[in-house]
Write a protein that holds these residues in place. Structure first.
Motif, PDB file in Angstrom:
ATOM      1  N   ASP A 300       0.862  -1.192   0.000  1.00 38.74           N
ATOM      2  CA  ASP A 300       0.000   0.000   0.000  1.00 38.74           C
ATOM      3  C   ASP A 300       0.893   1.235   0.000  1.00 38.74           C
ATOM      4  N   SER A 301       1.761   1.299  -1.014  1.00 36.16           N
ATOM      5  CA  SER A 301       2.820   2.311  -0.978  1.00 36.16           C
ATOM      6  C   SER A 301       3.144   2.886  -2.348  1.00 36.16           C
ATOM      7  N   GLY A 302       2.145   2.974  -3.210  1.00 34.46           N
ATOM      8  CA  GLY A 302       2.401   3.537  -4.525  1.00 34.46           C
ATOM      9  C   GLY A 302       1.101   3.759  -5.263  1.00 34.46           C
ATOM     10  N   SER A 303       1.213   3.935  -6.572  1.00 31.02           N
ATOM     11  CA  SER A 303       0.034   4.171  -7.402  1.00 31.02           C
ATOM     12  C   SER A 303      -0.313   2.948  -8.237  1.00 31.02           C
ATOM     13  N   GLN A 304       0.311   1.796  -7.927  1.00 30.42           N
ATOM     14  CA  GLN A 304       0.076   0.592  -8.705  1.00 30.42           C
ATOM     15  C   GLN A 304      -1.322   0.025  -8.451  1.00 30.42           C
ATOM     16  N   ARG A 305      -1.712  -0.902  -9.275  1.00 33.82           N
ATOM     17  CA  ARG A 305      -3.007  -1.556  -9.159  1.00 33.82           C
ATOM     18  C   ARG A 305      -3.151  -2.162  -7.764  1.00 33.82           C
ATOM     19  N   PRO A 352       3.350  -8.498   4.207  1.00 28.66           N
ATOM     20  CA  PRO A 352       3.867  -8.702   2.850  1.00 28.66           C
ATOM     21  C   PRO A 352       2.771  -9.201   1.914  1.00 28.66           C
ATOM     22  N   GLY A 353       2.835  -8.767   0.662  1.00 27.59           N
ATOM     23  CA  GLY A 353       1.928  -9.281  -0.345  1.00 27.59           C
ATOM     24  C   GLY A 353       0.559  -8.640  -0.374  1.00 27.59           C
ATOM     25  N   CYS A 354       0.258  -7.752   0.557  1.00 30.47           N
ATOM     26  CA  CYS A 354      -1.049  -7.104   0.586  1.00 30.47           C
ATOM     27  C   CYS A 354      -0.935  -5.653   0.155  1.00 30.47           C
ATOM     28  N   ALA A 355      -1.899  -5.211  -0.647  1.00 30.63           N
ATOM     29  CA  ALA A 355      -2.039  -3.793  -0.977  1.00 30.63           C
ATOM     30  C   ALA A 355      -3.212  -3.264  -0.155  1.00 30.63           C
ATOM     31  N   HIS A 356      -4.110  -2.505  -0.761  1.00 30.70           N
ATOM     32  CA  HIS A 356      -5.186  -1.876   0.011  1.00 30.70           C
ATOM     33  C   HIS A 356      -6.407  -2.790   0.018  1.00 30.70           C
ATOM     34  N   SER A 357      -6.335  -3.844   0.826  1.00 29.48           N
ATOM     35  CA  SER A 357      -7.401  -4.842   0.868  1.00 29.48           C
ATOM     36  C   SER A 357      -7.598  -5.330   2.292  1.00 29.48           C
ATOM     37  N   VAL A 358      -8.778  -5.065   2.857  1.00 29.98           N
ATOM     38  CA  VAL A 358      -9.056  -5.518   4.211  1.00 29.98           C
ATOM     39  C   VAL A 358      -9.096  -7.033   4.270  1.00 29.98           C
ATOM     40  N   VAL A 359      -9.538  -7.686   3.202  1.00 29.31           N
ATOM     41  CA  VAL A 359      -9.589  -9.148   3.182  1.00 29.31           C
ATOM     42  C   VAL A 359      -8.182  -9.719   3.264  1.00 29.31           C
ATOM     43  N   CYS A 360      -7.275  -9.191   2.463  1.00 29.55           N
ATOM     44  CA  CYS A 360      -5.890  -9.666   2.471  1.00 29.55           C
ATOM     45  C   CYS A 360      -5.236  -9.415   3.826  1.00 29.55           C
TER      46      CYS A 360
END
Length: 374
Positions: A300-305, A352-360
């Motif tokens: 959760d540290s950029g503008s990526q998908r 690790p491996g998680c972006a902006h996802s509460v499920v992850c």
């Protein structure tokens, strides 16, 4: 100061007697242990004739004394008011931790009128009903006053009332863990120092995960440093590599003259709303004494998908806290350890491996350990 970050392993019913009682269609506990449904959506009367508030719960309040959970996991929805999805993610986490048997899972819903809810609605979530307390898409997460009912109530006060209602319905509750993700994390992080004393016999814990911005209690903001010299944020790495060899200096920003209001509520302690009850000094002291854990998703540290960059707060005040959610969170943990509660070293988990996802995030074993550590 340097900061060492250890990565983790991977609808509404009508009011009825008695006043304040939770209401819903008939449901057994088993019906609500798998997913959010209308039968798991309960309501109660807020104090002061402020209207009604609703919440999903994994147990039916009408089930009687046989339902005797010792703990409640209360999970706050995000900006789209996705209480159903957040509830389902919390159920899955409790199931994976083997805690559904002794833990009540609850997901409150801050209602918004149909005329205002176009930008903050989620399919499957019940719309506001007549008599509900109402907020706007952005007011609930900073403790704003409600509309509807006879009198307004602040969102933080409504959360306090829900905790009291839960203990009234389930007197066995001894621990309440409040978990917030994204806008829900903003709401909880702002509420910590302003919350009422918990109901007698109940202990409160907070887990703050991936908010878009933070409440600072000082006019300082973070500047990353290496070897005592200020550096740009990208020099400290990205994702799980952040903050690398960087530490942080906290000082009033040189850009503050060009960023009027950067230290105003909801970002700082200036222009403090009177309806919050306590002043900023009192709130700071209570925040410093609270039981808080911090969580950040490593991606959760950029503008990526997947990083939900399009909805990240890009105001001047928010950018002074860092460029992305991970950077803002890591810097706030450093601020907490340096100025709010020195020496306390509140738990901090990166996922690790998680972006902006509460499920992850809630699927992570390390986050489950933080949530269910009692």
């Amino acid at each position: 100061m340097g900061l060492s970050v250890a990565p983790a392993a991977g609808m509404a019913s009508e009011p009825g007697p008695p006043a304040g009682a939770a209401t819903s269609t008939a449901a057994t506990d088993a019906d609500c242990l798998h997913a959010a449904a209308d039968a798991c959506y309960f309501g109660f009367d807020l104090p002061g004739d402020a209207g009604r508030m609703h919440y999903y719960a994994s147990r039916n309040p009408a089930a009687g004394p046989a339902a005797a959970p010792g703990s409640v996991l209360l999970v706050m929805h995000g900006h789209p008011r996705d209480a159903n999805r957040t509830f389902d993610a919390a159920l899955a986490a409790a199931r994976a931790a083997g805690r559904l048997g002794d833990t009540l899972v609850v997901a409150p819903l801050f209602q918004v009128s149909a005329a205002r809810a176009g930008r903050c609605s989620t399919p499957g979530v019940p719309p506001a009903a007549p008599g509900d307390a109402l907020w706007t898409c952005g007011s609930w997460l900073q403790g704003g006053l409600s509309r509807g009912g006879t009198r307004p109530i602040g969102a933080f006060d409504a959360l306090d009332a829900l905790l009291a209602e839960l203990q009234r319905q389930w007197p066995s509750l001894r621990t309440a863990t409040l978990f917030g993700f994204s806008a829900g994390a903003q709401m909880l992080q702002h509420s910590v120092g302003l919350a009422a004393d918990p109901p007698p016999g109940m202990r409160l814990r907070y887990v703050i995960a991936d908010p878009g911005s933070w409440l600072y209690f000082d006019p300082v903001r973070p500047t990353p440093q290496q070897a005592g010299q200020a550096v740009d944020w990208p020099a400290c790495g990205t994702g799980a590599d952040f903050p690398g060899a960087c530490g942080f200096e906290f000082a009033s920003p040189a850009a503050s003259a060009a960023c009027a209001g950067y230290d105003h509520w909801k970002y700082g302690a200036a222009a403090w709303p009177a309806h919050l009850g306590r002043d900023a000094t009192q709130a700071r002291a209570r925040y410093a004494a609270a039981d808080i854990s911090y969580v950040e998703a490593a991606l959760d540290s950029g503008s990526q998908r997947g990083a939900a960059y399009a909805i990240l707060d890009q105001s001047c005040a928010a950018r002074l806290q860092g460029p992305f959610r991970l950077q803002r969170g890591v810097a706030y943990v450093a601020y907490d350890r340096a100025l709010l509660a020195p020496g306390r070293a509140r738990p901090f988990v990166t996922v690790p491996g998680c972006a902006h996802s509460v499920v992850c995030v809630l699927r992570s074993a390390a986050v489950r350990a933080a949530v269910f550590r009692d």
